[in-house]
Design an enzyme around this catalytic site. Structure first.
Site, PDB file in Angstrom:
ATOM      1  N   GLN A 202      86.339   9.679  40.158  1.00 40.09           N
ATOM      2  CA  GLN A 202      85.453  10.716  40.719  1.00 40.09           C
ATOM      3  C   GLN A 202      84.272  10.116  41.469  1.00 40.09           C
ATOM      4  O   GLN A 202      83.407  10.854  41.934  1.00 40.09           O
ATOM      5  CB  GLN A 202      84.937  11.646  39.613  1.00 40.09           C
ATOM      6  CG  GLN A 202      85.993  12.513  38.987  1.00 40.09           C
ATOM      7  CD  GLN A 202      86.541  13.584  39.939  1.00 40.09           C
ATOM      8  OE1 GLN A 202      85.942  13.899  40.963  1.00 40.09           O
ATOM      9  NE2 GLN A 202      87.699  14.132  39.608  1.00 40.09           N
TER      10      GLN A 202
ATOM     11  N   HIS B 207      93.681  11.009  46.280  1.00 36.55           N
ATOM     12  CA  HIS B 207      93.617  12.453  46.551  1.00 36.55           C
ATOM     13  C   HIS B 207      92.281  13.097  46.211  1.00 36.55           C
ATOM     14  O   HIS B 207      92.093  14.297  46.413  1.00 36.55           O
ATOM     15  CB  HIS B 207      94.795  13.190  45.889  1.00 36.55           C
ATOM     16  CG  HIS B 207      94.710  13.371  44.409  1.00 36.55           C
ATOM     17  ND1 HIS B 207      94.435  14.581  43.835  1.00 36.55           N
ATOM     18  CD2 HIS B 207      94.896  12.518  43.397  1.00 36.55           C
ATOM     19  CE1 HIS B 207      94.462  14.450  42.510  1.00 36.55           C
ATOM     20  NE2 HIS B 207      94.737  13.200  42.227  1.00 36.55           N
TER      21      HIS B 207
ATOM     22  N   THR C 172     108.846  -1.102  46.261  1.00 31.00           N
ATOM     23  CA  THR C 172     108.532  -1.039  47.690  1.00 31.00           C
ATOM     24  C   THR C 172     107.249  -0.243  47.895  1.00 31.00           C
ATOM     25  O   THR C 172     107.085   0.840  47.332  1.00 31.00           O
ATOM     26  CB  THR C 172     109.711  -0.394  48.452  1.00 31.00           C
ATOM     27  OG1 THR C 172     110.870  -1.196  48.209  1.00 31.00           O
ATOM     28  CG2 THR C 172     109.436  -0.327  49.956  1.00 31.00           C
TER      29      THR C 172
ATOM     30  N   CYS D  64      89.975  25.261  29.445  1.00 32.77           N
ATOM     31  CA  CYS D  64      90.603  26.088  28.427  1.00 32.77           C
ATOM     32  C   CYS D  64      92.058  25.754  28.236  1.00 32.77           C
ATOM     33  O   CYS D  64      92.879  26.040  29.085  1.00 32.77           O
ATOM     34  CB  CYS D  64      90.421  27.553  28.771  1.00 32.77           C
ATOM     35  SG  CYS D  64      89.094  28.222  27.805  1.00 32.77           S
TER      36      CYS D  64
HETATM   37  N1  PLP Z   1      90.363   9.990  36.033  1.00 36.95           N
HETATM   38  C1  PLP Z   1      89.567  10.988  36.410  1.00 36.95           C
HETATM   39  C2  PLP Z   1      88.118  10.939  36.056  1.00 36.95           C
HETATM   40  C3  PLP Z   1      90.080  12.063  37.127  1.00 36.95           C
HETATM   41  O1  PLP Z   1      89.281  13.078  37.489  1.00 36.95           O
HETATM   42  C4  PLP Z   1      91.467  12.080  37.434  1.00 36.95           C
HETATM   43  C5  PLP Z   1      92.082  13.233  38.120  1.00 36.95           C
HETATM   44  O2  PLP Z   1      91.693  14.362  37.926  1.00 36.95           O
HETATM   45  C6  PLP Z   1      92.248  10.990  37.026  1.00 36.95           C
HETATM   46  C7  PLP Z   1      91.664   9.969  36.321  1.00 36.95           C
HETATM   47  C8  PLP Z   1      93.696  10.932  37.323  1.00 36.95           C
HETATM   48  O3  PLP Z   1      93.922  10.632  38.687  1.00 36.95           O
HETATM   49  P1  PLP Z   1      95.357  10.948  39.322  1.00 36.95           P
HETATM   50  O4  PLP Z   1      95.434  12.413  39.496  1.00 36.95           O
HETATM   51  O5  PLP Z   1      95.359  10.206  40.623  1.00 36.95           O
HETATM   52  O6  PLP Z   1      96.356  10.407  38.380  1.00 36.95           O
END
Ligand code: PLP
Length: 375
Positions: free
Chosen positions: A179, A199, A236, A321
């Site tokens: 984050q 993402h 790959t 939730c």
């Molecule tokens: N760590 C944190 C703090 C996240 O907010 C997230 C995704 O919400 C992840 C790990 C996991 O990332 P990914 O969705 O790329 O596996």
């Protein structure tokens, strides 16, 4: 649609999608192939590695592409536990980590490790002193997230890294910085492992990266096979995903200051608007500019998410939730029941507008005025 859930995932800008389409349809060579199409792709992957490394501020040769943030978290914890397997089997982490860390810790517990889960205070704060005090002579790894995905709290990773050698020079430090990508420098943080995900910054889903620092000696390969990623993560390369990750990182870096100022202004505006609704209270002492956590005390968060969702407004119950129970993060804060039940998370991106915040605040106020609270 009004999308206020950028901590869950982010829209992919057209320029990022275009970069990916070019790779999928024209530059589709396998980087391991010996002819020019492959050799060219190998060069480009290294260029993209440099672009993503710039976003973490780390040497490109220390960055490994993964399939997601979750993979980086799993890999880092296991690699740290493996390196120190003869020195000890104790791990320190927090009760508010993402489940990618917590579930890996649980697996490691089943495999003989002992894990200390540090509790935050009511604001979600965890101090570096708390982390360091928990470190013992047999501590193999510390995993401390940089920015909490539900609260937006920023944890003192650099301070923990500075204090760690005096407590135990062997302990390796991992930070889940999913984050926080583009808000930190891996060099300045000083963690041995830093995991990130594409993402969350306008890149594609299914692509991440793990920084592995110089104190990690001969890291255990995650996937054995064809020797890709310098022999540590075979398979790959996901060239189109990686191209998208790199383009997204470049775009974010180009507008870093403007975006940060915009997010900070949005967050302050949203906070004021939401807290003017009766029964709305702040949750946690988060400062990350893209995440705002509040609670409409007494109104179940899932009902709010559903009600706003039906009006085309996407917010999150802060992963809050699970079948009526608050999330592990909210539970760790020890909030009164009515506050815990009403926790929602709004999270913003560079595209978010003030009008969207207004519409969301209005819908929440209407929800408060027309729906029954819990008994
Ligand atoms: N760590 C944190 C703090 C996240 O907010 C997230 C995704 O919400 C992840 C790990 C996991 O990332 P990914 O969705 O790329 O596996």
């Amino acid at each position: 649609m009004i999308y206020l859930d950028h901590a869950a995932t982010t829209p992919v800008p057209r320029a990022v999608a275009d970069a990916m389409i070019e790779v999928l349809t024209e530059q589709y060579g396998n980087p391991s192939s010996q002819y020019p199409l492959g050799a060219e792709m190998k060069k480009r992957v290294e260029g993209w590695r440099c672009a993503v490394a710039a976003a973490l501020d780390c040497p490109a040769e220390r960055l490994y592409f993964t399939s997601c943030g979750t993979e980086g978290d799993n890999w880092a914890l296991r690699a740290a536990a493996w390196q120190n397997r003869h020195a000890g089997k104790h791990i320190v982490t927090t009760a508010v980590e993402h489940s990618a860390v917590l579930e890996t810790c649980k697996q490691l517990e089943r495999e003989g490790c002992e894990v200390t889960y540090l509790a935050p205070d009511r604001d979600g704060t965890i101090t570096a002193a708390q982390v360091l005090e928990a470190v013992r002579p047999d501590t193999a790894a510390v995993s401390l997230m940089l920015v909490n995905n539900e609260l937006g709290t920023v944890y003192p990773v650099a301070e923990a890294a500075r204090g760690l050698p005096a407590r135990n020079p062997h302990t390796l430090l991992h930070t889940d910085a999913v984050q926080g990508l583009t808000t930190f420098s891996a060099r300045a943080l000083g963690a041995d492992f830093v995991s990130v995900s594409a993402h969350k910054i306008g890149g594609p889903k299914g692509c991440g990266a793990l920084y592995i620092g110089p104190r990690v000696k001969n890291p255990r390969p995650l996937l054995a096979g064809g020797g890709q990623e310098r022999g540590l993560r075979a398979g790959t390369e996901a060239t189109a995903q990686i191209a998208g990750f790199a383009r997204a990182a470049e775009l974010r870096l180009e507008r870093l200051e403007e975006d940060r100022a915009h997010l900070e202004a949005l967050r302050a505006y949203a906070r004021e608007k939401l807290l003017s609704i009766p029964d709305m209270v702040p949750v946690g002492a988060g400062t990350a500019p893209h995440i705002l956590s509040v609670s409409l005390a007494g109104w179940p968060s899932q009902n709010m998410v559903n009600d706003l969702g039906s009006q085309g407004i996407c917010i999150s119950a802060g992963s809050a939730c699970h079948q009526g129970k608050p999330s592990h993060v909210v539970a760790a804060l020890g909030l009164p029941k009515r506050v815990a039940a009403g926790v929602i998370r709004l999270s913003f991106g560079p595209e978010t507008t003030f009008e969207e915040i207004d519409a969301c605040a209005q819908a929440l106020r209407r929800h408060r005025d027309t729906r029954m609270p819990m008994l």
